[in-house]
Design a protein around this motif. Structure first.
Motif, mmCIF file in Angstrom:
data_model
loop_
_atom_site.group_PDB
_atom_site.id
_atom_site.type_symbol
_atom_site.label_atom_id
_atom_site.label_comp_id
_atom_site.label_asym_id
_atom_site.label_seq_id
_atom_site.Cartn_x
_atom_site.Cartn_y
_atom_site.Cartn_z
ATOM 1 N N GLY A 6 27.313 38.184 7.155
ATOM 2 C CA GLY A 6 26.737 36.849 7.170
ATOM 3 C C GLY A 6 26.302 36.483 8.576
ATOM 4 N N VAL A 7 25.044 36.081 8.717
ATOM 5 C CA VAL A 7 24.486 35.713 10.023
ATOM 6 C C VAL A 7 24.177 34.216 10.002
ATOM 7 C CG1 VAL A 7 22.638 36.098 11.691
ATOM 8 C CG2 VAL A 7 23.490 38.012 10.305
ATOM 9 N N VAL A 8 24.860 33.444 10.851
ATOM 10 C CA VAL A 8 24.614 32.006 10.956
ATOM 11 C C VAL A 8 23.898 31.763 12.283
ATOM 12 C CG1 VAL A 8 25.614 29.710 10.794
ATOM 13 C CG2 VAL A 8 26.767 31.632 9.702
ATOM 14 N N GLU A 9 22.599 31.548 12.195
ATOM 15 C CA GLU A 9 21.735 31.454 13.388
ATOM 16 C C GLU A 9 20.513 30.626 13.007
ATOM 17 O OE1 GLU A 9 19.847 31.246 16.478
ATOM 18 O OE2 GLU A 9 21.453 32.719 16.838
ATOM 19 N N ASP A 10 20.174 29.609 13.817
ATOM 20 C CA ASP A 10 19.054 28.737 13.466
ATOM 21 C C ASP A 10 17.724 29.164 14.097
ATOM 22 O OD1 ASP A 10 19.931 28.081 16.021
ATOM 23 O OD2 ASP A 10 19.504 25.952 15.802
ATOM 24 N N ASP A 11 17.744 30.187 14.947
ATOM 25 C CA ASP A 11 16.498 30.692 15.541
ATOM 26 C C ASP A 11 15.870 31.716 14.592
ATOM 27 O OD1 ASP A 11 14.755 32.523 17.090
ATOM 28 O OD2 ASP A 11 15.409 31.340 18.813
ATOM 29 N N LYS A 12 14.693 31.389 14.053
ATOM 30 C CA LYS A 12 14.035 32.242 13.061
ATOM 31 C C LYS A 12 13.721 33.630 13.612
ATOM 32 C CE LYS A 12 13.953 28.989 9.950
ATOM 33 N NZ LYS A 12 14.847 29.060 8.765
ATOM 34 N N ASN A 13 13.330 33.712 14.883
ATOM 35 C CA ASN A 13 13.000 35.001 15.478
ATOM 36 C C ASN A 13 14.236 35.895 15.560
ATOM 37 O OD1 ASN A 13 11.247 36.878 16.871
ATOM 38 N ND2 ASN A 13 12.336 36.320 18.747
ATOM 39 N N ILE A 14 15.361 35.312 16.014
ATOM 40 C CA ILE A 14 16.601 36.079 16.090
ATOM 41 C C ILE A 14 17.062 36.475 14.684
ATOM 42 C CG2 ILE A 14 19.039 35.999 16.746
ATOM 43 C CD1 ILE A 14 18.289 34.263 19.098
ATOM 44 N N GLN A 15 16.905 35.570 13.729
ATOM 45 C CA GLN A 15 17.243 35.893 12.340
ATOM 46 C C GLN A 15 16.530 37.163 11.876
ATOM 47 O OE1 GLN A 15 16.252 32.610 9.814
ATOM 48 N NE2 GLN A 15 17.948 31.308 10.502
ATOM 49 N N SER A 16 15.213 37.201 12.119
ATOM 50 C CA SER A 16 14.404 38.337 11.655
ATOM 51 C C SER A 16 14.806 39.635 12.328
ATOM 52 C CB SER A 16 12.910 38.049 11.911
ATOM 53 O OG SER A 16 12.487 36.909 11.206
ATOM 54 N N ILE A 17 15.027 39.579 13.649
ATOM 55 C CA ILE A 17 15.382 40.788 14.401
ATOM 56 C C ILE A 17 16.748 41.316 13.962
ATOM 57 C CG2 ILE A 17 15.946 41.689 16.688
ATOM 58 C CD1 ILE A 17 13.871 39.722 17.833
ATOM 59 N N VAL A 18 17.725 40.418 13.883
ATOM 60 C CA VAL A 18 19.073 40.833 13.505
ATOM 61 C C VAL A 18 19.087 41.395 12.085
ATOM 62 C CG1 VAL A 18 21.413 40.006 13.006
ATOM 63 C CG2 VAL A 18 20.242 39.271 15.093
ATOM 64 N N ARG A 19 18.377 40.723 11.175
ATOM 65 C CA ARG A 19 18.315 41.208 9.794
ATOM 66 C C ARG A 19 17.715 42.614 9.741
ATOM 67 N NH1 ARG A 19 15.013 37.729 7.607
ATOM 68 N NH2 ARG A 19 16.350 36.477 6.253
ATOM 69 N N ALA A 20 16.619 42.826 10.461
ATOM 70 C CA ALA A 20 15.933 44.119 10.424
ATOM 71 C C ALA A 20 16.821 45.241 10.946
ATOM 72 C CB ALA A 20 14.634 44.035 11.239
ATOM 73 N N TYR A 21 17.504 44.999 12.068
ATOM 74 C CA TYR A 21 18.334 46.052 12.658
ATOM 75 C C TYR A 21 19.563 46.346 11.802
ATOM 76 C CZ TYR A 21 15.869 46.801 17.058
ATOM 77 O OH TYR A 21 14.931 47.172 17.992
ATOM 78 N N LEU A 22 20.162 45.309 11.230
ATOM 79 C CA LEU A 22 21.348 45.531 10.402
ATOM 80 C C LEU A 22 20.987 46.221 9.086
ATOM 81 C CD1 LEU A 22 23.309 42.192 10.942
ATOM 82 C CD2 LEU A 22 23.808 44.427 11.931
ATOM 83 N N LYS A 23 19.886 45.813 8.488
ATOM 84 C CA LYS A 23 19.457 46.445 7.241
ATOM 85 C C LYS A 23 19.113 47.916 7.464
ATOM 86 C CE LYS A 23 17.899 42.754 4.206
ATOM 87 N NZ LYS A 23 18.673 43.285 3.074
ATOM 88 N N LYS A 24 18.544 48.221 8.631
ATOM 89 C CA LYS A 24 18.214 49.608 8.957
ATOM 90 C C LYS A 24 19.470 50.471 8.984
ATOM 91 C CE LYS A 24 15.847 52.412 12.459
ATOM 92 N NZ LYS A 24 15.188 52.399 13.791
ATOM 93 N N GLU A 25 20.611 49.879 9.332
ATOM 94 C CA GLU A 25 21.887 50.602 9.373
ATOM 95 C C GLU A 25 22.595 50.615 8.022
ATOM 96 O OE1 GLU A 25 23.047 52.342 11.931
ATOM 97 O OE2 GLU A 25 21.228 51.840 13.055
ATOM 98 N N GLY A 26 21.967 50.007 7.007
ATOM 99 C CA GLY A 26 22.530 50.052 5.660
ATOM 100 C C GLY A 26 23.402 48.882 5.272
ATOM 101 N N TYR A 27 23.445 47.843 6.113
ATOM 102 C CA TYR A 27 24.250 46.672 5.786
ATOM 103 C C TYR A 27 23.455 45.695 4.921
ATOM 104 C CZ TYR A 27 27.186 48.302 9.645
ATOM 105 O OH TYR A 27 27.989 49.067 10.467
ATOM 106 N N ASP A 28 24.139 45.006 4.024
ATOM 107 C CA ASP A 28 23.551 43.867 3.326
ATOM 108 C C ASP A 28 23.678 42.654 4.236
ATOM 109 O OD1 ASP A 28 23.012 45.381 1.022
ATOM 110 O OD2 ASP A 28 25.043 45.037 0.258
#
Length: 228
Positions: A6-28
């Protein structure tokens, strides 16, 4: 097994970057913009780890972290634009397991996520199976269940409180310097003050007043074990 973060972050840019890198590693990944959204997710679909910003609209990250810690030892990584030492100490005191200052490298975040999963009960099983229980004087530790007892009474402890008690129990009467305790409990990538060690010892003593966790003046701490 796929872990959910779970990522709690209000910056849309950081949201996108963190989601992309974590998903690349196989995390939901579940993205939330406020502490209130995070708390609702916690009640309905709790993730296996939190990545938590401090500066949030409404409920801030400190309050969110405090609430989670009242119910669970789920791993929490705090990310914040605040890089003052006092802010890091406060985040760790409230139950954060790690602290990253913005701007941070997404690769470093992923590395810390992996490392934290390995260090908790949600990580891989250790290659050498630990003993089921360990007893030092009145201190009893059930390793598989990560439960702490003193004189027959159970005490709720945080991840780092457990790690420190286990380290002392494995090495009774040995004096550990503050630097050794930082390395063993926070890891070699922790760059905060050794005051975090003193604060952790203070919390343990407050929870278990009779525990013989002694100060070695000018050096560090030890768990005294009297001869039986």
């Amino acid at each position: 097994m796929s872990y959910t973060i779970g990522v709690v972050e209000d910056d849309k840019n950081i949201q996108s970057i963190v989601r992309a890198y974590l998903k690349k590693e196989g995390y939901d990944v579940i993205i939330m913009s406020t502490g209130e959204e995070g708390w609702e997710v916690w009640q309905t679909n709790p993730p296996d780890m939190w990545i938590l910003d401090i500066m949030l609209p409404g409920m801030d990250g400190y309050e969110f972290c405090k609430r989670i810690r009242m119910e669970s030892e789920v791993p929490i990584i705090i990310i914040s634009a605040k890089d003052d030492e006092i802010d890091k100490i406060l985040g760790l005191e409230l139950g954060g397991d790690d602290y990253l200052t913005k701007p941070f490298s997404p690769r470093e975040l992923v590395a810390r996520v992996k490392r934290l999963f390995k260090r908790t009960s949600l990580g891989k099983q250790m290659e050498q199976q630990p003993l089921e229980r360990m007893k030092v004087g009145e201190l009893l530790i059930y390793l598989d269940e990560r439960r702490i007892f003193w004189a027959g009474d159970e005490f709720e402890v945080t991840t780092k409180e457990y790690d420190m008690l286990l380290l002392f129990a494995q090495n009774p009467n040995r004096a550990f310097s503050r630097e050794e305790l930082l390395l063993n409990i926070w890891g070699n990538d922790y760059f905060g003050s050794d005051r975090a060690v003193d604060d952790l010892v203070k919390r343990i003593r407050k929870k278990i007043p009779d525990i013989p966790l002694e100060t070695v003046w000018g050096y560090g701490y030890r768990l005294r074990k009297d001869e039986e």
